[in-house]
Write an enzyme that holds these catalytic residues in place. Structure first.
Site, mmCIF file in Angstrom:
data_model
loop_
_atom_site.group_PDB
_atom_site.id
_atom_site.type_symbol
_atom_site.label_atom_id
_atom_site.label_comp_id
_atom_site.label_asym_id
_atom_site.label_seq_id
_atom_site.Cartn_x
_atom_site.Cartn_y
_atom_site.Cartn_z
ATOM 1 N N THR A 190 0.869 -1.182 0.000
ATOM 2 C CA THR A 190 0.000 0.000 0.000
ATOM 3 C C THR A 190 0.903 1.227 0.000
ATOM 4 O OG1 THR A 190 -1.834 1.154 1.065
ATOM 5 C CG2 THR A 190 -0.349 -0.073 2.526
ATOM 6 N N GLU A 191 0.568 2.213 -0.845
ATOM 7 C CA GLU A 191 1.544 3.249 -1.170
ATOM 8 C C GLU A 191 1.863 4.187 -0.013
ATOM 9 O OE1 GLU A 191 -1.275 2.479 -2.840
ATOM 10 O OE2 GLU A 191 -2.084 4.189 -3.917
ATOM 11 N N ASN A 192 1.078 4.123 1.069
ATOM 12 C CA ASN A 192 1.411 4.948 2.219
ATOM 13 C C ASN A 192 2.433 4.295 3.150
ATOM 14 O OD1 ASN A 192 -0.824 3.193 2.678
ATOM 15 N ND2 ASN A 192 -1.125 4.132 4.674
ATOM 16 N N SER A 199 8.447 4.169 -0.676
ATOM 17 C CA SER A 199 7.269 3.441 -1.164
ATOM 18 C C SER A 199 7.100 3.627 -2.668
ATOM 19 C CB SER A 199 6.014 3.939 -0.441
ATOM 20 O OG SER A 199 4.902 3.162 -0.828
#
Lengths: 222, 236, 222, 236
Positions: free
Chosen positions: A54-56, A96
Site C-alpha cells: 500500500t503506497e502509504n 514506497s
C-alpha cells in the site's frame, strides 16, 4: 466459484474480484486500488501467496482488523484500518514510490471511469470545470507497475459505456491497461483492440458489444 | 551540549511568518502533527503555502488551518477532504490556490529537495494533462517529464520517539511523508509522543538522523483526528 | 595550546588541526577528510559539541576503538576502525549523500594539492597521464557542504607552492574553499584574494608571501 | 509459499552470464559479499561490468575477481586498491576499462536506477573535468550536471539477517551501498549471516523490504577480507 447457474446474469463485485485474483501469479507483489479492487485480497487462490503493497508505506499488508482493534496509525492508501502480516515492513513515502516507479510491483488492480481500446486509462477526473482535481497515486501506479488490471462495472449507472475507442476524460496513463474484469466479461487489451476473453454467465457476445463503445473481438479459438 | 528540546508547541512554531512555505507530515490523520498545526492556528501566520498529501479532515488539524484562511496555496495529490467541505468551499470561492501533484512525484520532489537534487525525470504524468507545459525528454526510448525538487521554510512533523539531539523513529504507517519532509525544510519542528535519553534509540533503527531536526517538543497524548471529527470538534 | 614559544617556527599537524577545530561553531555537523583533517576530532574545544558524519553511512562517529576492539564492519570513509557514540545512526550511501548534497553538513575539513586565490580546490588528481583517477567523495563534499576548510602544509615536500593564482591540477570544485590552515598561517579566501588571518609563531608575512604563488593581503587591522 | 532461500552460494550465482552488469555491495571490506564473489570466480563468467565503490583489497574478493580477468569494466569512485596492485596493473595494461564516478553521484545514480528515475541533475562535478561532455543546466542561478540512473543485471549483497521472504537488515557501516543496490538490479542475490523466521524481523526496522530480493543464502561465518589480506591469501 460457481458462475454457471443458469438463472444469474453477469458477475457480482465479489466475482469480478475473484476472477482478477485468479489471474495473478503466485508470489506476486500486488497493489490494490480503492473500491472493488480492495476485494481482490479476499479471494487469493489457496495454492498462491501474494504480498500486498500500500503506497502509504507498508509491504505485507493484511486484512482489516477485528472491530475495536483498529489503529489510527496503521491504515492503507484508502485510509482504512488494516493489519501488518508477519514479514511486513514499514517505510516512508519516498521509499514506497521507489517500489512503484522503479517497476518492483508486479500487479496493480484499479477502478476506471474509461478504458480505451489501446489501454488508455481515465480514472481520476471527469474534466468538468467545477471538479476539484484529485489524482493520488494512480498516475504513479500506471506508470510504474508492470501489469495493470482494471475491475469495473461495464457501464456507468446511467448505462454509458466505459470501454471506448478513445477516452474523453483526462487520462491517468496511456497504453497501460492489459485486462478488464467487468460484470459482463473479461476483456483483454490487444494490439488489435479489445478482445473478449470470457463471458459472464447468461451474457452473450452481442450484449457486451452493445454496451461497449469500441469494436470488440470475439473469444479467440485456440 | 546540543539540546533541541522545546517546552511548548507554541514556542516551537513561534517564528513561522506570514508567507512561509510549510511542509506538514502525515497521510490523512496518520502521522499528522495536529498539536503543532493547532499551535499554528493560535499563532495566526497567514498566506502560507502548505505541502501535504491531503487537505485534512473535518474542522480540526490541517482542515482547520485551511478553514481559518491561513493557507493561500496547497500543494497536494488528493485535496478532497473526508467529512469536510472546508477546502472545496474555499477553492470554489477562489480563496485558495491548488497545485496538484501525483503522490509519488510529490514524495520524490520532496526527497529531491532534501537531497540537493534540483530536478529529475519521471514517467509519471506523461501523456496526461498534468504534464501540460512541462519539459518532456525521451531517454532510452521512453518519454519522461522534468520535475523540480521542493523545499520549505518549515516542516511540521509527528513522530513516536525522539531524543534531545533530534533522532527520530515513527509508528507504523504514520511514518509516510514525515522522514522526507524532515530533510527538505530549513527548520524542522517535531512533536514526539515521547522524548527518550540519548543512546536509547538503537543507531540501526533511527529513521531520521538528528542532522535534519531543529526542534523537538514532547506531546505525550496527541489527539486522534478521526475521534475529534466524530465528536464534531471544530478547532476554529 | 602554546604556540608562542620563541624557538618554534610554524605549526605542527596537530596545531593546524586544533586551530581548525577552534573555528568550528558549537553544535556543527562536521565531515573530516582523510589525513591531517582526521586529527581535528582530537581538539574539540571543551565548551563545544560537534557531531561527525562519515560518508560511508554513520552520523555520530566517535574516536578509534581501543586496540583489539576494532570491528571490520564499523569503519570510516578512510576505511579505518571507528566507534559510534550514543545518539549515532547508521544509514545507506544514498541517504548519506542526501546529507552532503542536500546542504545538511555544516563544515568539511579537507586536504589539498592546490588552492587558488578564488577558492578553487584541487585534491584528487595531478592529471598526470599515467595517474589512475580516484575521486571518492571529495567532489560531493565541496559541492554540498556549507563551509569548506582546508588543512595542508603550505608547500609540497619539494617546496612548491600549494596556494596559487590558478590551479594547474584538475579541479575538485570551483570557489569552494573559505579558509586554509597551513603550517605557516591561517589564510582566508576573500573576494579580494588570499588574506592572512593569523601567522604561525616565528613566521613573518614576507616568508608566507615567498612560499605562496599568488598575491597575499596582510592581516586586516580592525 | 514464497521461499527465496538457496542452499549454496554456487547455486545462488549460477545464472550470471558473460557480459552481465553486476553491482557488488560493500565499501572497502565492510559489507562486501566475499563468498558470493568467490563463487563467481569459481563460476568463471567473464566480460563483466562491475559497479562497486572500490576495486577490492589484496588478492581476495573483488580484487581477485578483477585479477582473474573476469571484469572488463569497473564503475567506481575510488579504484586505488589497498595492498593490491591488481587493478592498477590491469588498468595500465589496457585490460580493464574505468568509469570514474564521484561517490555521492554513484550512490544517487544507483538509487535513481532502482526508483525509476532515468536521470537527475546534481551540482557535483560542475566545473571539473568529470563534467566534460555532460549536459549542464542552470536552475535557479546554479549550474548542475545531468546524470543517468544505473541499473544492473545482478546485485551481490551482504547482510546481517534475512528471512525466507527476503527482508534484510544490516550491521553498522556494512550497510553502505547494499540497500540501494538491492533496488537497482534485475536479480538481487544476498548472503546473510543468519536466516531467521518470518516475523522475527520487526517491520519497523527492516532496511530492505523483501520486494527487492530474489535469492537469500546463509553464510554463517563470512571471511574477513583484511584478515585474509594480512595472511597473504590469494583466491585465484
Amino acid at each position: 466459484m460457481n458462475t454457471e447457474n443458469s438463472k444469474v446474469k453477469g458477475w457480482t463485485r465479489e466475482q469480478m474480484a475473484e476472477l482478477a485474483a485468479m489471474d495473478i501469479p503466485d508470489g506476486s507483489y500486488v497493489n490494490l486500488g480503492i473500491g472493488i479492487p480492495e476485494l481482490v485480497a479476499k479471494f487469493v487462490p489457496e495454492d498462491r501467496e501474494f504480498i500486498y503493497h500500500t503506497e502509504n508505506g507498508l509491504l505485507g499488508m493484511g486484512p482489516a482488523p477485528e472491530p475495536g482493534q483498529e489503529d489510527s496509525e496503521l491504515i492503507n492508501a484508502g485510509k482504512k484500518a488494516v493489519t501488518a502480516l508477519p514479514g511486513a515492513s514499514f517505510f516512508h513515502h519516498g521509499d514506497s514510490f521507489t517500489m512503484i516507479r522503479g517497476g518492483h510491483i508486479d500487479v496493480c488492480v484499479l477502478g476506471a471511469m474509461q478504458i480505451s481500446q489501446e489501454g488508455d486509462l481515465a480514472n481520476w477526473s471527469t474534466g468538468a470545470p467545477d471538479a476539484i482535481p484529485a489524482v493520488g497515486g494512480a498516475m504513479d501506479l500506471v506508470a510504474g507497475v508492470k501489469t495493470i488490471f482494471v475491475i469495473s462495472q461495464h457501464t456507468t449507472k446511467n448505462g454509458v459505456a466505459k470501454l471506448v475507442e478513445k477516452c474523453s476524460y483526462p487520462l491517468t496513463g496511456k497504453k497501460v491497461v492489459t485486462r478488464v474484469f467487468s460484470d459482463l466479461a473479461i476483456i483483454d487489451v490487444t494490439p488489435e483492440g479489445f478482445r473478449v476473453r470470457r463471458l459472464a454467465p447468461g451474457i452473450t457476445f452481442e450484449e457486451v458489444c452493445e454496451k461497449t463503445d469500441a469494436p470488440l473481438l470475439p473469444i479467440k479459438a485456440y | 551540549m546540543i539540546d533541541k528540546r522545546i517546552k511548548t508547541v507554541a514556542e516551537a512554531i513561534a517564528d513561522i511568518t506570514d508567507g512561509s512555505v510549510v511542509m506538514i507530515g502525515g497521510f490523512g490523520e496518520a502521522g499528522s502533527p495536529s498539536e503543532l498545526i493547532h499551535a499554528l492556528i493560535d499563532h495566526g501566520a497567514k498566506d502560507l503555502t502548505v505541502i501535504n498529501n491531503n487537505t485534512g479532515n473535518g474542522e480540526v488539524g490541517l482542515a482547520a488551518l485551511i478553514g481559518n484562511e491561513q493557507v493561500s496555496k496547497m500543494i497536494c495529490s488528493y485535496p478532497r477532504s473526508s467529512h469536510s467541505k472546508v477546502f472545496p468551499t474555499l477553492y470554489r470561492a477562489g480563496k485558495i490556490a491548488l497545485e496538484i501533484v501525483p503522490q509519488g512525484t510529490l514524495a520524490e520532489r520532496i526527497r529531491a529537495g532534501g537531497a540537493g537534487i534540483p530536478a529529475f525525470y519521471t514517467a509519471t504524468t506523461v501523456d496526461t494533462p498534468l504534464a501540460d507545459g512541462k519539459e518532456i525528454r525521451n531517454i532510452d526510448g521512453r518519454d519522461y517529464v522534468l520535475e523540480y525538487g521542493l523545499k520549505a521554510d518549515f516542516a511540521l512533523i509527528k513522530c513516536e520517539k525522539a531524543d534531545r539531539l533530534g533522532n527520530l523513529i515513527y509508528n507504523k504507517t504514520a511514518r509516510n511523508f514525515n522522514p522526507i519532509m524532515c530533510t527538505a525544510a530549513n527548520t524542522t519542528i517535531v512533536q514526539a509522543r515521547k522524548i527518550v535519553a540519548v543512546g536509547d534509540l538503537d543507531p540501526e533503527i533511527v529513521v531520521t538522523p538528528n542532522v535534519y531536526v531543529d526542534r523537538v517538543v514532547e506531546v505525550a497524548n496527541p489527539v486522534i483526528e478521526s475521534q475529534l471529527v466524530e465528536e464534531g470538534v471544530c478547532y476554529i
